[in-house]
Write a protein that holds these residues in place. Structure first.
Motif, mmCIF file in Angstrom:
data_model
loop_
_atom_site.group_PDB
_atom_site.id
_atom_site.type_symbol
_atom_site.label_atom_id
_atom_site.label_comp_id
_atom_site.label_asym_id
_atom_site.label_seq_id
_atom_site.Cartn_x
_atom_site.Cartn_y
_atom_site.Cartn_z
ATOM 1 N N THR A 30 44.968 42.291 24.726
ATOM 2 C CA THR A 30 43.641 41.674 24.807
ATOM 3 C C THR A 30 43.272 41.379 26.254
ATOM 4 O OG1 THR A 30 43.805 40.693 22.609
ATOM 5 C CG2 THR A 30 42.247 39.689 24.137
ATOM 6 N N LEU A 31 44.229 40.886 27.036
ATOM 7 C CA LEU A 31 43.978 40.649 28.454
ATOM 8 C C LEU A 31 43.529 41.938 29.142
ATOM 9 C CD1 LEU A 31 46.838 38.314 29.752
ATOM 10 C CD2 LEU A 31 44.397 37.807 29.679
ATOM 11 N N ALA A 32 44.200 43.030 28.802
ATOM 12 C CA ALA A 32 43.891 44.319 29.435
ATOM 13 C C ALA A 32 42.548 44.868 28.988
ATOM 14 C CB ALA A 32 45.000 45.318 29.117
ATOM 15 N N ARG A 33 42.124 44.556 27.761
ATOM 16 C CA ARG A 33 40.872 45.092 27.217
ATOM 17 C C ARG A 33 39.640 44.312 27.667
ATOM 18 N NH1 ARG A 33 43.626 45.199 22.230
ATOM 19 N NH2 ARG A 33 42.400 43.382 21.598
ATOM 20 N N ASN A 34 39.817 43.060 28.007
ATOM 21 C CA ASN A 34 38.673 42.213 28.347
ATOM 22 C C ASN A 34 37.871 42.779 29.516
ATOM 23 O OD1 ASN A 34 39.076 40.300 26.370
ATOM 24 N ND2 ASN A 34 40.252 38.919 27.675
ATOM 25 N N SER A 35 36.602 42.465 29.530
ATOM 26 C CA SER A 35 35.733 42.939 30.613
ATOM 27 C C SER A 35 36.154 42.330 31.950
ATOM 28 C CB SER A 35 34.278 42.561 30.320
ATOM 29 O OG SER A 35 33.463 42.810 31.449
ATOM 30 N N PRO A 36 36.225 43.151 32.990
ATOM 31 C CA PRO A 36 36.590 42.639 34.319
ATOM 32 C C PRO A 36 35.401 42.131 35.122
ATOM 33 C CG PRO A 36 36.410 45.014 34.413
ATOM 34 C CD PRO A 36 36.116 44.619 32.979
ATOM 35 N N VAL A 37 34.211 42.208 34.545
ATOM 36 C CA VAL A 37 32.980 41.933 35.293
ATOM 37 C C VAL A 37 32.699 40.433 35.349
ATOM 38 C CG1 VAL A 37 30.508 42.358 35.453
ATOM 39 C CG2 VAL A 37 32.045 44.150 34.581
ATOM 40 N N LEU A 38 32.557 39.921 36.564
ATOM 41 C CA LEU A 38 32.173 38.529 36.768
ATOM 42 C C LEU A 38 30.659 38.376 36.596
ATOM 43 C CD1 LEU A 38 34.209 37.607 39.986
ATOM 44 C CD2 LEU A 38 34.622 36.717 37.686
ATOM 45 N N THR A 39 30.242 37.167 36.284
ATOM 46 C CA THR A 39 28.810 36.895 36.287
ATOM 47 C C THR A 39 28.299 36.967 37.729
ATOM 48 O OG1 THR A 39 29.094 34.513 36.589
ATOM 49 C CG2 THR A 39 29.076 35.343 34.315
ATOM 50 N N ASP A 40 27.009 37.179 37.874
ATOM 51 C CA ASP A 40 26.431 37.253 39.219
ATOM 52 C C ASP A 40 26.664 35.956 39.987
ATOM 53 O OD1 ASP A 40 25.537 39.783 38.680
ATOM 54 O OD2 ASP A 40 23.492 39.172 38.164
ATOM 55 N N GLU A 41 26.613 34.851 39.283
ATOM 56 C CA GLU A 41 26.786 33.549 39.940
ATOM 57 C C GLU A 41 28.181 33.407 40.538
ATOM 58 O OE1 GLU A 41 25.961 28.796 39.028
ATOM 59 O OE2 GLU A 41 26.146 30.221 37.361
ATOM 60 N N VAL A 42 29.197 33.783 39.765
ATOM 61 C CA VAL A 42 30.567 33.687 40.268
ATOM 62 C C VAL A 42 30.790 34.699 41.390
ATOM 63 C CG1 VAL A 42 33.017 33.792 39.662
ATOM 64 C CG2 VAL A 42 31.374 32.928 38.001
ATOM 65 N N SER A 43 30.236 35.883 41.249
ATOM 66 C CA SER A 43 30.376 36.909 42.289
ATOM 67 C C SER A 43 29.817 36.424 43.616
ATOM 68 C CB SER A 43 29.671 38.195 41.861
ATOM 69 O OG SER A 43 30.287 38.766 40.727
ATOM 70 N N ARG A 44 28.663 35.767 43.551
ATOM 71 C CA ARG A 44 28.071 35.227 44.783
ATOM 72 C C ARG A 44 28.930 34.106 45.349
ATOM 73 N NH1 ARG A 44 23.248 35.858 41.745
ATOM 74 N NH2 ARG A 44 23.334 33.660 41.142
ATOM 75 N N PHE A 45 29.510 33.307 44.466
ATOM 76 C CA PHE A 45 30.327 32.171 44.906
ATOM 77 C C PHE A 45 31.529 32.625 45.727
ATOM 78 C CE2 PHE A 45 34.022 29.414 43.975
ATOM 79 C CZ PHE A 45 33.600 28.259 44.607
ATOM 80 N N ILE A 46 32.186 33.706 45.309
ATOM 81 C CA ILE A 46 33.416 34.141 45.997
ATOM 82 C C ILE A 46 33.165 35.259 47.011
ATOM 83 C CG2 ILE A 46 34.870 33.483 44.044
ATOM 84 C CD1 ILE A 46 35.115 36.467 43.376
ATOM 85 N N ALA A 47 31.901 35.610 47.225
ATOM 86 C CA ALA A 47 31.582 36.759 48.090
ATOM 87 C C ALA A 47 32.157 36.619 49.496
ATOM 88 C CB ALA A 47 30.068 36.953 48.156
#
Length: 381
Positions: free
Chosen positions: A180-197
């Motif tokens: 299940t860990l391997a199948r889950n989507s790897p895509v972050l939300t835009d908000e989190v992506s901006r936070f760690i950019a």
């Protein structure tokens, strides 16, 4: 075979997530689980229902005899081959009810100690009441339980000692559904992506906001690293009773731009894939499932030096363990880990060895198989 499993609430915790992952494997073994809990509305409740699990509710009290009567009534209304309590330290009343009906009874111990509120531990009277309450449960559990399962060696020690030799006690490590860990989507939300950019090092913690998870200590350690100047970011996944207190502390410390509160999110894969290290400063734990998940996802782990954490992590990471009451020690170990990551001493070989370690010891298939073996062995007697 019908097994009644007793939990508190079907929320997103290690016990509940693990049990949910076990269901398909237990079903293949013709083991039908009924879950009995005393609180409705957990985040995982619908998923259990979707998996075909019957859910019962009862009113838990602090009076052992009343709890015994409650369970007795439930067991009398349905035919169960085995009862499995996940209330490790407070299962004595359930043991009595099963004894009355001659139903095999299992207790799982999921933590190294019973957690009492600080105000209770600081009061002589309340501490004495708690000891007496736990002592009563322990007496009847040891007397009437058919099997006591520790989900780490440390947990099992609550009921055993070095001289104990008995087939009543068994070690079964928690299992993780790695697929299940391997199948889950790897895509972050835009908000989190901006936070760690612009992050130079992204820290991750996953866990409910409760005293044992030590969030306030975590924030103190993070602050000690001068995260604003160093451009470090911290992601906190979870919710709980201390959520607002931790949020206020972050604001008071001026760290709002460095800490992201992700809330409850069942897809932890996307956070693990974007973390540089996993920080886990618990005061106590049963095993630390998220440490296992982090290692599987190839994230270096820095954790408090609890004995269950030694069992859950590859030996290489033990050098980064710290005292969960010593902020200086915690911050120092984090600095050492960051330096080690940047020097590439923590390389693909080390990370790969850690991943293989958890695959060898903590698969959900292995755990479910062990549980099925226990259920069939004692349920057939």
């Amino acid at each position: 075979m019908r097994v009644l499993t007793i939990v508190s609430k079907l929320d997103i915790g290690g016990i509940e997530k693990t049990l949910l992952s076990c269901l398909p494997f237990l079903n293949k073994e013709s083991i039908q689980l009924t879950v009995c809990c005393y609180a409705k509305g957990g985040h995982l409740e619908q998923q259990y229902k979707d998996a075909g699990t019957e859910i019962l509710y009862f009113k838990r009290s602090r009076v052992p005899f009343y709890d015994a009567v409650q369970l007795y009534k439930i067991l009398k209304s349905g035919k169960y081959d085995v009862v499995h309590s996940r209330f490790g330290f407070t299962s004595g009343a359930f043991a009595i009810a099963c004894k009355w009906l001659s139903i095999p009874f299992i207790v799982s111990v999921h933590s190294e100690r019973y957690f009492a509120k600080p105000k209770r531990e600081g009061s002589i009277v309340l501490s004495a009441i708690t000891r007496a309450y736990l002592g009563t449960h322990k007496f009847f559990t040891l007397r009437y339980a058919t099997r006591i399962i520790g989900h780490s060696k440390t947990n099992l020690q609550y009921y055993t000692n070095s001289q104990t030799v008995s087939d009543k006690f068994q070690l079964i490590y928690n299992g993780i559904d790695f697929s299940t860990l391997a199948r889950n989507s790897p895509v972050l939300t835009d908000e989190v992506s901006r936070f760690i950019a612009d992050s130079k090092c992204t820290f991750l913690h996953i866990g409910s906001f409760r005293e044992p998870k030590n969030h306030l200590f975590l924030i103190d350690c993070f602050k000690a690293l001068n995260p604003i100047q160093e451009k470090y970011k911290l992601i906190l996944v979870g919710s709980g009773s201390l959520f607002e207190q931790v949020r206020r502390k972050v604001a008071v410390e001026g760290l709002e731009n460095c800490v992201y509160f992700a809330g409850v999110d069942q897809n932890i894969t996307r956070y693990l894939l974007n973390a540089d290290l996993f920080f886990f400063p618990s005061i106590y734990e049963g095993l630390g499932n998220v440490l296992i998940e982090a290692q599987y996802m190839k994230v270096p782990v820095c954790a408090s030096g609890l004995q269950p954490h030694h069992e859950a992590t590859h030996a290489y990471y033990h050098q980064f363990f710290f005292d969960p009451y010593d902020v200086n020690d915690g911050a120092d170990k984090l600095r050492r880990m960051i330096k080690t990551i940047r020097s590439e001493e923590i390389n693909d070989a080390v990370i790969g060895d850690a991943q293989q370690f958890v695959l060898d010891n903590f698969t959900i298939e292995r755990m479910a198989g062990n549980l099925a073996t226990v259920y069939k062995a004692i349920g057939s007697k």
